[in-house]
Design an enzyme around this catalytic site. Structure first.
Site, PDB file in Angstrom:
ATOM      1  N   ASN A  52       8.227 -11.304 -10.762  1.00  0.00           N
ATOM      2  CA  ASN A  52       7.701 -12.649 -10.530  1.00  0.00           C
ATOM      3  C   ASN A  52       6.318 -12.722 -11.149  1.00  0.00           C
ATOM      4  OD1 ASN A  52       9.955 -13.486  -9.012  1.00  0.00           O
ATOM      5  ND2 ASN A  52       9.131 -12.487  -7.187  1.00  0.00           N
TER       6      ASN A  52
ATOM      7  N   GLU B 139       3.220 -13.198  -5.236  1.00  0.00           N
ATOM      8  CA  GLU B 139       2.294 -13.230  -4.098  1.00  0.00           C
ATOM      9  C   GLU B 139       1.241 -12.151  -4.186  1.00  0.00           C
ATOM     10  OE1 GLU B 139       4.960 -13.166  -0.787  1.00  0.00           O
ATOM     11  OE2 GLU B 139       5.632 -15.215  -1.227  1.00  0.00           O
TER      12      GLU B 139
ATOM     13  N   HIS C 204       4.341  -5.939 -10.476  1.00  0.00           N
ATOM     14  CA  HIS C 204       5.352  -5.122  -9.789  1.00  0.00           C
ATOM     15  C   HIS C 204       6.743  -5.585 -10.175  1.00  0.00           C
ATOM     16  CE1 HIS C 204       4.103  -8.492  -7.210  1.00  0.00           C
ATOM     17  NE2 HIS C 204       5.362  -8.564  -6.804  1.00  0.00           N
ATOM     18  N   MET C 205       7.628  -4.608 -10.224  1.00  0.00           N
ATOM     19  CA  MET C 205       9.026  -4.874 -10.545  1.00  0.00           C
ATOM     20  C   MET C 205       9.835  -4.641  -9.275  1.00  0.00           C
ATOM     21  SD  MET C 205      11.199  -2.667 -13.287  1.00  0.00           S
ATOM     22  CE  MET C 205      10.442  -3.240 -14.785  1.00  0.00           C
TER      23      MET C 205
ATOM     24  N   ASP D   6       9.958  -2.105  -0.160  1.00  0.00           N
ATOM     25  CA  ASP D   6       9.404  -3.411   0.184  1.00  0.00           C
ATOM     26  C   ASP D   6       9.396  -3.550   1.706  1.00  0.00           C
ATOM     27  OD1 ASP D   6       9.140  -6.347  -1.524  1.00  0.00           O
ATOM     28  OD2 ASP D   6       9.293  -6.422   0.665  1.00  0.00           O
ATOM     29  N   ILE D   7       8.301  -4.075   2.243  1.00  0.00           N
ATOM     30  CA  ILE D   7       8.133  -4.184   3.694  1.00  0.00           C
ATOM     31  C   ILE D   7       9.080  -5.229   4.297  1.00  0.00           C
ATOM     32  CG2 ILE D   7       6.332  -5.983   3.821  1.00  0.00           C
ATOM     33  CD1 ILE D   7       4.779  -4.072   5.694  1.00  0.00           C
TER      34      ILE D   7
END
Ligand code: 5GP
Ligand code: ZN
Length: 114
Positions: free
Chosen positions: A87, A95, A100-101, A30-31
């Site tokens: 989410n 978002e 995605h997990m 994750d960024i």
């Protein structure tokens, strides 16, 4: 899908720190990490959210979990533990509209239910 950030990450068109990839699943860092280890597990196939999941995707979603297990081991958080989060939709602050997990670990977390 042409205009999807995570499709572009899976295809390599947008650079990311990919830690695992096969023909069905991609895992990348994750960024904006929310924990010492924060990885995102995605199907290479574009599925916007759980609401678009179909009967034929059942095995693919099983793969997401199996891959999460393997990369957690690789990242050294298998024994200390980790949280998997998906989410889904606006109230949950999804978002990016490519399912995605999140894998979060590397330190004790507060219980999500308080
Ligand atoms: P969501 O809120 O949709 O569940 O999570 C989206 C996640 O994607 C966020 O944690 C965010 O930091 C991450 N993210 C957004 N854009 C990028 C990007 O370009 N590269 C990477 N590696 N992660 C991203
Ligand atoms: Zn996509």
């Amino acid at each position: 899908m042409a205009d999807c950030l995570f499709c572009k990450i899976a295809s390599g068109e947008i650079p990311s720190e990919i830690v695992f990839q096969d023909d069905q699943v991609t895992v990348f860092k994750d960024i904006n990490p929310a924990a010492p280890v924060h990885l995102l597990v995605i199907p290479n196939k574009h599925i916007p959210s759980i609401q678009e999941m179909e009967e034929g995707d059942v095995e693919l979603f099983g793969r997401l979990f199996l891959t999460a297990k393997q990369v957690a081991q690789q990242a050294g958080i298998a024994d200390s533990g980790y949280r998997l989060i998906v989410n889904n939709g606006p109230d949950a602050h999804q978002e990016v509209l490519h399912v995605h997990m999140h894998i979060l670990g590397g330190g004790a977390m507060k219980h999500p239910m308080g």
